[in-house]
Design an enzyme around this catalytic site. Structure first.
Site, PDB file in Angstrom:
ATOM      1  N   LYS B  55      58.980  -2.095  57.226  1.00 28.78           N
ATOM      2  CA  LYS B  55      59.775  -1.902  58.439  1.00 28.78           C
ATOM      3  C   LYS B  55      60.117  -3.190  59.176  1.00 28.78           C
ATOM      4  CE  LYS B  55      60.295   2.675  58.895  1.00 28.78           C
ATOM      5  NZ  LYS B  55      61.597   3.327  59.148  1.00 28.78           N
ATOM      6  N   SER B 306      56.009   1.458  50.005  1.00 29.77           N
ATOM      7  CA  SER B 306      56.603   1.186  51.317  1.00 29.77           C
ATOM      8  C   SER B 306      55.613   0.656  52.345  1.00 29.77           C
ATOM      9  CB  SER B 306      57.281   2.445  51.844  1.00 29.77           C
ATOM     10  OG  SER B 306      56.368   3.522  51.876  1.00 29.77           O
TER      11      SER B 306
END
Lengths: 318, 318
Positions: B55, B306
Site C-alpha cells: 500500500k 500483498s
C-alpha cells in the site's frame, strides 16, 4: 585429528565444492531496528536456506569432500535437529546413502523431514543410550563415514560460506554477530570475517543457560556443562569443539548471554515486525542487540540468522 | 473523473516519482511448492515492504503527484488497515500532515502503527457512521486532499510498480496471480504485465465470501455485495472500483475463489515451510495454487504477496 590450522583457504575450497547446491540466501534490513539500536543491521537469512538452516552448507562441504569410494559406502550423522536435515539433503543431492541417528522423542516434524529427504532414521533413547556411540558403531559395522556436527574443518568451512556471502554483499561491516552452539558456524564465519577486515569485532551469543562457550572463554580452556535447558535447541551442546574453540579464542571478541525471554522477544520482533520466522537459536544475536547487550553504536553490524525451524507449538506461545 | 484511460505510462511516471522511497522487495522461491504444483513459482514479497504491505507504493505515488500547495494542505484517508499505514508513511517521508479515519474497533496494533508514523488518527463507529462521509467532510472543512484506497489512477499506477519490479527480475513469466480487493493492485499489475508480455495470463483471487469481483465478472458489470465475513481483511470491499473494473475486464483472465481453510493452509505453508509471515489477503493466490484451482501446469508463475500484517491472535490459531 589434522595438525594443520584452519584457514581461509579451507573456506574458499568449501565454497568451490558446494557451488550452487545451496541457496545464496537474501540479506534483509529493518529501519525500525536500526532506529531502535542506533546501528545499521544486516541480516543474513539462513532461515531461508535449504532445510531451513545453515547446516546444509557444512553437510554439503563435507560430503563433496569424500572420495568416490567413501561416497559409495554412505554416511552417518547424529542429530535431533538441523544437522540431520542438512546431511540428508546433501546426501540425496549427491546420491549418497545417509543414516541419521535421532532421539526417539525428537519432534515428529524433524524426523519426518529427515526421512522425506530419503535418509534412514535410526531412533535411540536419549536417556539410556549414547547417540555418539551408536553412530560410531554404525560407522564401523556398516562401513559408513561419520559426518560430525561441528568439530571438523570441512564443516566449519562450509558454514563459513554464509559469512562469505554476507561480506561480499555488504561492504564495510564493523561487527559480526552469530549464535554459538558447538562453534562450527561462529568459528568458520570469524575466519572469513577477519580475512575481509582484520579489525572487525566478532561476538558469539549464547542462551544464559547454555553458557559453555562463555565459561570456556572465562577459563581459557574448554568447559563442559550439563545438557542445558533452553528453548534455543541448537545450543544444547555441552562444550565447544576441540577444533572450533581455539579458532574462537583467536578471532572472537567475546561471548554475550541472553535470557529466554529476550530470545522470545527477538522472535516476536522477527515475526511481527520483519515478517520472518526465526528459530530461537537464530534469534539470540538479535536478542542481545534488542537488550542493548552489544557494546557498540553507530556501527554496521552483520548478523547470521542461523535457521527458521520452529514447531507450531512454540509459535503459538510466543 | 478523468476521461483518459489507464496506461503503462501512468505506471512509469509513478515509478519515477516514487524513486527509492519504497523498498525493492525480494523475490523468493520454494522448491517444495514447485514440486508440489508442477510449476515454477516466483513470490514478490510485499510483506517485506515498508509498513508491511504494497500500500505504501500507491500512497507514495499519490502524494508525490500533489502540487506544493496541495501538499501544504495535508491529506486524509480512510482505512482500517494497510492503506492507513501506507499513506502515513508516505506523508511522513514527504513532510505532509496526514489525517487517517479508522474504525474505533480497528486492531490496536494498526492504530498504534499509524499514529507512530505521525498521522492524526480519527476514530469512527463502524456501525453507526460512514467513514467515507467523515473523510469527505474532513477534506472539505479542513481543506485536506483525499487519498482514495484504490479507485484512482495514481494509486493503481503506484501499486503496479510491484509487478514492474517482479517482471524485471524474473524473465518469461507465463502467469501472474494477485489478490483482488478493490482492484487497485490487480488492475495496475495487469497493465504492467500485459505491456511486458501480451500473452501472459493474469488471474485475480478472492475469498469465497468476498466474491464481489467474481460476481462482477460473471455479470459483466460492477456488483455490490454486503460487507463480507472473511479472515482476508484486505478484501472487505463491497465492489470493484469504477476505474479498476474496466481495466480488470480488459486484462484479467478470470477470478478464482478460495475458502477460509485454504487461506489458512497457505498461511501455514508460508510460515512453516518458507519461514515468512503472510497476511490472509496476501496468501489467497498461493491458496488457489495449493488447492489446484489455478488452471496451469509447467508454467512460470509470478505471485504478488500483498502483505504480512497479521495480529498475533490469528497466528496463534493457525
Amino acid at each position: 585429528m589434522p595438525t594443520e590450522t584452519f584457514s581461509f583457504e579451507h573456506i574458499l575450497a568449501a565454497r568451490e565444492r558446494i557451488g550452487s547446491r545451496v541457496h545464496r540466501t537474501p540479506v534483509l534490513t529493518s529501519q525500525t531496528l536500526n532506529a531502535r539500536t542506533g546501528n545499521e543491521i544486516f541480516f543474513k537469512c539462513e532461515n531461508f536456506q535449504r532445510g531451513g538452516s545453515f547446516k546444509v552448507r557444512g553437510g554439503m562441504s563435507c560430503l563433496t569432500s569424500l572420495s568416490p569410494a567413501e561416497q559409495a559406502r554412505g554416511v552417518v550423522a547424529f542429530s535431533s535437529g538441523n544437522h540431520a536435515q542438512g546431511v540428508a539433503i546433501a546426501a540425496r543431492d549427491l546420491g549418497i546413502k545417509a543414516t541419521i541417528v535421532m532421539p526417539h522423542d525428537a519432534p515428529r516434524s524433524k524426523v519426518e523431514a529427515t526421512a522425506h529427504y530419503g535418509a534412514e532414521v535410526i531412533s535411540y533413547d536419549r536417556v539410556r543410550e549414547d547417540r555418539e556411540a551408536i553412530a560410531r558403531e554404525l560407522a564401523e559395522t556398516r562401513g559408513l563415514v561419520l559426518v560430525p556436527p561441528f568439530d571438523d574443518f570441512r564443516i566449519m568451512a562450509g558454514q563459513a560460506t554464509a559469512a562469505l556471502e554476507l561480506l561480499e554483499e555488504v561492504e564495510n561491516l564493523d561487527v559480526l554477530l552469530a549464535p554459538v552452539g558447538g562453534g562450527g558456524l561462529l568459528s568458520g564465519c570469524s575466519v572469513a570475517a577477519k580475512q575481509k577486515n582484520p579489525r572487525m569485532h566478532i561476538y558469539g551469543v549464547e542462551a544464559e543457560t547454555a553458557n559453555d562457550t562463555f565459561l570456556s572463554f572465562q577459563k581459557g580452556e574448554r568447559v563442559t556443562i550439563p545438557v542445558p535447558e533452553t528453548i534455543a535447541d541448537g545450543m544444547r551442546t555441552q562444550a565447544p569443539g576441540e577444533l572450533t574453540f581455539p579458532v574462537l579464542q583467536q578471532h572472537v571478541e567475546g561471548i554475550l548471554l541472553v535470557t529466554e525471554e529476550e530470545i522470545r522477544a527477538a522472535m516476536r520482533f522477527f515475526l511481527y515486525r520483519m515478517k520472518i520466522l526465526v528459530e530461537p537459536t537464530g534469534a539470540v544475536a538479535t536478542a542481545a542487540l534488542l537488550a542493548h547487550k552489544v557494546p557498540c553504536s553507530g556501527k554496521r553490524i552483520g548478523i547470521i540468522i542461523s535457521g527458521g525451524n520452529v514447531d507450531a507449538d512454540l509459535v503459538t506461545t510466543l
